[in-house]
Design a protein around this motif. Structure first.
Motif, PDB file in Angstrom:
ATOM      1  N   THR A  33       0.826  -1.216   0.000  1.00 16.04           N
ATOM      2  CA  THR A  33       0.000   0.000   0.000  1.00 16.04           C
ATOM      3  C   THR A  33       0.855   1.260   0.000  1.00 16.04           C
ATOM      4  N   HIS A  37       1.053   4.058  -2.948  1.00 18.94           N
ATOM      5  CA  HIS A  37       0.791   5.468  -2.641  1.00 18.94           C
ATOM      6  C   HIS A  37       1.899   6.366  -3.196  1.00 18.94           C
ATOM      7  N   GLN A 121       0.080   2.230   4.639  1.00 13.35           N
ATOM      8  CA  GLN A 121      -1.145   3.013   4.566  1.00 13.35           C
ATOM      9  C   GLN A 121      -2.328   2.273   5.196  1.00 13.35           C
TER      10      GLN A 121
END
Length: 295
Positions: A33, A37, A121
Motif C-alpha cells: 500500500t 501510494h 497506509q
C-alpha cells in the motif's frame, strides 16, 4: 508549518534512538500500500523523501509475501510490483505466503531486533503496533510490539507518527526497573557480605592468639599511619645536594705528542754512550759513488 513538522519528526526520531537503540542508516520496511501510494502521488525519489523525513540516510526494504500479494492483485498494481522489486528484501521464513500484515508483524517479532521503521497506509497495521493486549492496567509489558515507529503518507507528503502515551509509559517503567536491583544481584550482594564477615572473624581470631610482643610491633605502623593522616613526616622528603669532586678525566695528564726515545741510557760494548742518535742518515747511492771516486 514545515519547520514545526520537521522539529516534531526530529524529536520523535531522537526518542526512538535514545530509548530503543535505533541507529543510522535507518531501515524502513514498506508494504504494498505504501509503495502504491508513492507511485500514485508521484513521489518518485522515495529514498530522498524518507531521508529528509528522518534526518538521516534511510534504506528501504520489503518482503517476499508483500511481493506475492502485489502480484496477486493483477495488472493494476504492475508498476508498484516492479517498484517493490527494486527494494531490498528482508528475510521472512514463511513456508506459505501470508498477508502483508502477518508477514510484517512476523519479521518485526516481539522486540523489533532489526529496528525497522514500518511504512504503510493500512490503518489496521498502524494501530496494531500501538495497541495493548488484555492484561492488568498497571503493567505495560502487555504491549504487543513496543518501539515500532510508523510512517504513512498523506497526499504528496510523508509523516512519522509520534510515540504514543503507552510507549512513553513503557519506557518509564523499564527505566525504573533498571534502577532497582534484580533478585540475582541481591543474592550476589548477600554472598559478598557473608564472605566479608567470615574474613573479619578469621582475622580477629588470629590477632587474639598473638602475644603482647606482636602488639608492640604492630603499634608502630599505626602511629606512622596516624602521622601520615595528620600531615607529619618523619624523614626529609628530599636530599640536599653535596659538593662533588672534580671530574677524574679532567685531572688526567696530557699525553706528549713528540717521539722521545723511550729506551734508557745504556752503555755500549765499545764504551760509547747509548744516548747517541739512533736515527742516522742513510747514505744514498750518489754519496757512495763520490767517495769511491775520491779514493
Amino acid at each position: 508549518m514545515r519547520l514545526k513538522k520537521q522539529k516534531r519528526h526530529r524529536k520523535s526520531v531522537r526518542f526512538y534512538t535514545a530509548c530503543f537503540g535505533f541507529r543510522e542508516p535507518f531501515k524502513v520496511l514498506c508494504d504494498g500500500t505504501f509503495v502504491h501510494h508513492l507511485l500514485v502521488n508521484r513521489i518518485t525519489s522515495a529514498n530522498d523523501s524518507l531521508s529528509n523525513l528522518l534526518g538521516a540516510p534511510a534504506k528501504l526494504f520489503t518482503t517476499r509475501c508483500v511481493l506475492g500479494e502485489l502480484k496477486s492483485l493483477g495488472e493494476s498494481y504492475g508498476e508498484s510490483l516492479q517498484a517493490a522489486r527494486n527494494l531490498a528484501t528482508a528475510r521472512c521464513d514463511h513456508e506459505k505466503r501470508r498477508s502483508a500484515v502477518g508477514c510484517i508483524t512476523g519479521v518485526i517479532g516481539e522486540n523489533n531486533p532489526e529496528h525497522f521503521f514500518v511504512a504503510t497506509q493500512d490503518t489496521d497495521l498502524r494501530n496494531k503496533f500501538q495497541e495493548v493486549v488484555s492484561g492488568s492496567e498497571n503493567e505495560f509489558k502487555e504491549i504487543e510490539i513496543p518501539g515500532v515507529p510508523v510512517i504513512f503518507g498523506l497526499r504528496n507528503s510523508l509523516f512519522l507518527e509520534p510515540p504514543s502515551a503507552i510507549q512513553r509509559q513503557y519506557v518509564k517503567s523499564t527505566e525504573e526497573e533498571r534502577l532497582h536491583m534484580t533478585e540475582s544481584e541481591y543474592k550476589m550482594l548477600q554472598k559478598r557480605e557473608i564472605n566479608k564477615l567470615a574474613n573479619q572473624e578469621a582475622s580477629n581470631s588470629t590477632d587474639a592468639h598473638e602475644g603482647l610482643g606482636n602488639q608492640t610491633v604492630m603499634a608502630q605502623p599505626k602511629i606512622n599511619a596516624a602521622r601520615k593522616t595528620m600531615g607529619v613526616m618523619d624523614e626529609v622528603q628530599f636530599k640536599r645536594k653535596k659538593a662533588k669532586g672534580p671530574n677524574p678525566l679532567s685531572c688526567k695528564k696530557k699525553k706528549s705528542h713528540g717521539s722521545p726515545s723511550l729506551l734508557p741510557n745504556l752503555v755500549c760494548k765499545d764504551g760509547d754512550d747509548a744516548s747517541k742518535k739512533r736515527n742516522r742518515k742513510r747514505k744514498s747511492r750518489k754519496s757512495i759513488k763520490l767517495s769511491e771516486a775520491d779514493s
